[in-house]
Design a protein around this motif. Sequence first.
Motif, mmCIF file in Angstrom:
data_model
loop_
_atom_site.group_PDB
_atom_site.id
_atom_site.type_symbol
_atom_site.label_atom_id
_atom_site.label_comp_id
_atom_site.label_asym_id
_atom_site.label_seq_id
_atom_site.Cartn_x
_atom_site.Cartn_y
_atom_site.Cartn_z
ATOM 1 N N UNK A 85 0.850 -1.196 0.000
ATOM 2 C CA UNK A 85 0.000 0.000 0.000
ATOM 3 C C UNK A 85 0.884 1.245 0.000
ATOM 4 N N UNK A 86 1.903 1.212 0.846
ATOM 5 C CA UNK A 86 2.814 2.350 0.904
ATOM 6 C C UNK A 86 3.482 2.601 -0.443
ATOM 7 N N UNK A 87 3.824 1.530 -1.115
ATOM 8 C CA UNK A 87 4.532 1.639 -2.393
ATOM 9 C C UNK A 87 3.593 1.908 -3.563
ATOM 10 N N UNK A 88 2.325 1.960 -3.283
ATOM 11 C CA UNK A 88 1.376 2.298 -4.332
ATOM 12 C C UNK A 88 1.003 1.139 -5.243
ATOM 13 N N UNK A 89 1.272 -0.085 -4.819
ATOM 14 C CA UNK A 89 0.892 -1.245 -5.632
ATOM 15 C C UNK A 89 -0.550 -1.636 -5.368
ATOM 16 N N UNK A 90 -1.039 -1.206 -4.229
ATOM 17 C CA UNK A 90 -2.354 -1.634 -3.768
ATOM 18 C C UNK A 90 -3.030 -0.412 -3.167
ATOM 19 N N UNK A 91 -4.284 -0.127 -3.559
ATOM 20 C CA UNK A 91 -4.966 1.020 -2.936
ATOM 21 C C UNK A 91 -5.253 0.730 -1.475
ATOM 22 N N UNK B 232 6.352 -13.475 -12.830
ATOM 23 C CA UNK B 232 6.828 -12.590 -13.895
ATOM 24 C C UNK B 232 8.208 -12.023 -13.638
ATOM 25 N N UNK B 233 8.621 -12.039 -12.360
ATOM 26 C CA UNK B 233 9.948 -11.545 -12.049
ATOM 27 C C UNK B 233 10.094 -10.035 -12.157
ATOM 28 N N UNK B 234 9.004 -9.303 -12.137
ATOM 29 C CA UNK B 234 9.095 -7.850 -12.182
ATOM 30 C C UNK B 234 9.510 -7.297 -10.823
ATOM 31 N N UNK B 235 10.118 -6.120 -10.854
ATOM 32 C CA UNK B 235 10.462 -5.462 -9.601
ATOM 33 C C UNK B 235 9.244 -4.693 -9.100
ATOM 34 N N UNK B 236 9.282 -4.346 -7.837
ATOM 35 C CA UNK B 236 8.190 -3.567 -7.260
ATOM 36 C C UNK B 236 8.018 -2.252 -8.020
ATOM 37 N N UNK B 237 9.133 -1.629 -8.368
ATOM 38 C CA UNK B 237 9.062 -0.361 -9.099
ATOM 39 C C UNK B 237 8.403 -0.563 -10.464
ATOM 40 N N UNK B 238 8.765 -1.623 -11.155
ATOM 41 C CA UNK B 238 8.184 -1.891 -12.468
ATOM 42 C C UNK B 238 6.695 -2.175 -12.341
ATOM 43 N N UNK B 239 6.326 -2.904 -11.324
ATOM 44 C CA UNK B 239 4.918 -3.216 -11.114
ATOM 45 C C UNK B 239 4.127 -1.936 -10.854
ATOM 46 N N UNK B 240 4.708 -1.051 -10.058
ATOM 47 C CA UNK B 240 4.025 0.204 -9.793
ATOM 48 C C UNK B 240 3.791 0.973 -11.089
ATOM 49 N N UNK B 241 4.808 1.050 -11.915
ATOM 50 C CA UNK B 241 4.661 1.769 -13.186
ATOM 51 C C UNK B 241 3.562 1.165 -14.044
ATOM 52 N N UNK B 242 3.593 -0.139 -14.164
ATOM 53 C CA UNK B 242 2.602 -0.816 -14.998
ATOM 54 C C UNK B 242 1.205 -0.618 -14.438
ATOM 55 N N UNK B 243 1.076 -0.741 -13.136
ATOM 56 C CA UNK B 243 -0.251 -0.612 -12.535
ATOM 57 C C UNK B 243 -0.746 0.825 -12.579
ATOM 58 N N UNK B 244 0.174 1.750 -12.512
ATOM 59 C CA UNK B 244 -0.237 3.149 -12.667
ATOM 60 C C UNK B 244 -0.885 3.343 -14.019
ATOM 61 N N UNK B 245 -0.311 2.736 -15.027
ATOM 62 C CA UNK B 245 -0.880 2.821 -16.367
ATOM 63 C C UNK B 245 -2.234 2.108 -16.400
ATOM 64 N N UNK B 246 -2.289 0.955 -15.767
ATOM 65 C CA UNK B 246 -3.534 0.187 -15.744
ATOM 66 C C UNK B 246 -4.662 0.996 -15.097
ATOM 67 N N UNK B 247 -4.309 1.706 -14.036
ATOM 68 C CA UNK B 247 -5.338 2.404 -13.266
ATOM 69 C C UNK B 247 -5.730 3.749 -13.856
#
Lengths: 259, 259
Positions: free
Chosen positions: B41-47, B77-92
């Motif tokens: 949540x802190x890292x913005x991966x989860x609302x 998938x082996x993505x990093x937390x930072x990469x996941x955040x970027x992708x999910x930001x786009x998704x959202x």
Amino acid sequence: MMGGELARPDVDEGEEGEHGVRIGELSRRTGVSVPTIKYYVREGLLPAGRLSSPNQASYDASHERRLRLVRALLDVGGLSVAAIREVLDAVDDTERPVHKVLGEAADRLAARHVGEPDAALDAARAAVADLVERRGWRVNVKSPQAEALAGALAALERVGHGTFVELLDDYADAAEKVAGVDLAYAARSARREGLVESAVVGTVLGDALLTALRRLAHVDASARAYGDGGPEGPVAREASGEPGAPDGEGRGSGPDAAA
Amino acid sequence: MMGGELARPDVDEGEEGEHGVRIGELSRRTGVSVPTIKYYVREGLLPAGRLSSPNQASYDASHERRLRLVRALLDVGGLSVAAIREVLDAVDDTERPVHKVLGEAADRLAARHVGEPDAALDAARAAVADLVERRGWRVNVKSPQAEALAGALAALERVGHGTFVELLDDYADAAEKVAGVDLAYAARSARREGLVESAVVGTVLGDALLTALRRLAHVDASARAYGDGGPEGPVAREASGEPGAPDGEGRGSGPDAAA
DNA sequence: TGCAATGGATAGTGGCACTCACCACTATCC
DNA sequence: GGATAGTGGTGAGTGCCACTATCCATTGCA
């Protein structure tokens, strides 16, 4: 001795005769820093140079090749240093029969973490067993490779995309095809020494190649399905168009990326 | 309020009505520890959960789904937390048009580090451009996807396996095939909301699926080419045999792995 | 003589994915 | 009215990893 352009500016830096080059030249040729090379030697990824004096070692073409391999596995293949060491240990084991070494290297490359028991994983394993039987594959369903497949299927299920398994046979067709090509390639290349290395390279870098191609093909499929061919041309533009394509990528990249 | 089996043992733990569950239950359902959920949540991966009191929040099915997605991207998938955040930001990003979001997400997934200019890379880029033209792909050769492909080709070249490019068209055939299937799959699944998410899942987990299948197919191809069919049976054994197969894996796994 | 470079070794760095400890607070059980 | 378990939020700490910095005595070479 010899070779270094700074240490011996009179000698052509391009040739190293019978002895090889020193660490600085090796660094220059590969773009890997001297401390990093030392680190790899310490970690067992790279054999030490041949010592001619207590503090003079020379590295030959095999070192350079190995170093490039390490970097490729690290940067492109995404392997950890520990994984690379394991794989290379297998590669370098000239005692054991070749097929055993190949199997070990392959297992090392496929090895993943396990995680706790899980209903999705059990179902996925069953799906893998089905697939293997359906296609008549001569593989052990308990192999690391099969486990990795089950892990991916289980993840899809958990994430709500269980229906993705319906594509499994299409995926398997593609996998079979490339595997056959891989086999043919390796069969005509290295004889015995470089054989295991070829297997590792083909497996790891082939993965990178295939996934990159798949993503590129996604872009194309999107453009093709949803029409891009805007004002300019269909190819090598920023792929303007109306992607809206579901699975694939909308476009190659941002409009500015092409500038 | 509500939901927790320890806090409210009288309520059925399986249902959460309209409000959702608290963090402990979310943790229990997904197998992700409470501190880790807080971290996401802190890292913005989860609302964050919906607050009903200063220190009472509830999480619904969308949180659970998102959390599973994060774990899948991370573990499989082996993505990093930072990469996941970027992708999910786009998704959202529900503001922007869908096709733009898709393209951005795709680019994020393909993005790699660049590295210094290099002769092998230049040659590889040319090979990619050739391939794209040869196949009539409607893609931008400067896209991250094309760059990733060039990077893989360059690595092969540097490592002494430049001839691997001869397999490029076979690989591309396979990639085209799966990409087409991917497109068809996504086209019939999610309508608009889950569409981008489907794209991400299909891309990342599809990669994992395809590489796992390729490795499994290597094992099969080896067994098939070099004959395994030992004493027991051809399938579901430890794949004894005489692999010796070049590119692929020799066997599924060590003999003991099957026990 | 002077100095860059070397092999070797130990210690430190920065990044990452968590994980811990703590706080004030709340919900629930008794 | 306790007692207790759980909660949201936050800052600091952990362990691992791939290097990287520093130091040393020795060496090759001008």
